[in-house]
Design a protein around this motif. Structure first.
Motif, PDB file in Angstrom:
ATOM      1  N   HIS A 241      23.641   3.932   2.852  1.00  0.00           N
ATOM      2  CA  HIS A 241      22.920   3.018   3.733  1.00  0.00           C
ATOM      3  C   HIS A 241      23.819   2.665   4.922  1.00  0.00           C
ATOM      4  N   TYR A 242      23.214   2.073   5.920  1.00  0.00           N
ATOM      5  CA  TYR A 242      24.012   1.471   6.987  1.00  0.00           C
ATOM      6  C   TYR A 242      23.423   0.105   7.276  1.00  0.00           C
ATOM      7  N   SER A 243      24.262  -0.733   7.836  1.00  0.00           N
ATOM      8  CA  SER A 243      23.847  -2.126   7.994  1.00  0.00           C
ATOM      9  C   SER A 243      23.967  -2.571   9.440  1.00  0.00           C
TER      10      SER A 243
END
Length: 157
Positions: free
Chosen positions: A36-38
């Motif tokens: 994931h990336y945030s």
């Protein structure tokens, strides 16, 4: 007799070698190496002026990241796996789109800085996830350049 129809996996889009987009996609690989990336990681890219340093607008960098995520989804038949489960041959092909030693060094520095900034902001426990560590190891092993071999100068586009 039953025939099994195999569908071809859609390929990743291609970018010109050593282009800002090819470099940005490698940052995208690093961003989603943990699955994931945030917002914190995107803000870290802004803090580092990553888009400008790569020769892109901030919006263009975000579009490359979004396109990479779409391509990953298509390749995985709609299942989100992040870049850590990417086919090794595909990952190698994407990494090899950047051959300029100076551009490679910039990507490594930006990827490491994003991880460090993101960890600091969320008070991470001080280690990389397996996917992030694997990518950083691959980058350093694949792109290792002798210190005495000067690379061509990178000019902004």
């Amino acid at each position: 007799m039953t025939l099994v129809r195999r569908t071809k996996t859609p390929p990743m889009r291609t970018y010109p070698g050593n282009s800002p987009e090819a470099a940005a996609r490698i940052l995208a690989i690093a961003l989603v190496a943990d699955g994931h990336y945030s917002l914190v990681e995107l803000q870290a890219l802004d803090t580092l002026a990553a888009s400008q340093r790569l020769g892109l607008s901030a919006q263009a960098l975000k579009e490359v990241i979004a396109d990479f995520c779409r391509d990953l989804l298509q390749m995985a038949g709609g299942e989100w796996t992040g870049s850590h489960r990417m086919d090794a041959a595909c990952r190698l092909r994407l990494l090899n789109e950047v051959t300029d030693p100076d551009l490679r060094q910039l990507i490594v520095e930006l990827a490491q800085a994003v991880v460090e900034l993101a960890q600091a902001v969320v008070e991470a426990d001080g280690h990389l996830t397996d996917g992030e560590a694997q990518l950083m190891d691959t980058l350093s092993r694949l792109w290792r350049q002798p210190a005495s071999a000067p690379g061509p100068q990178r000019t902004p586009r």
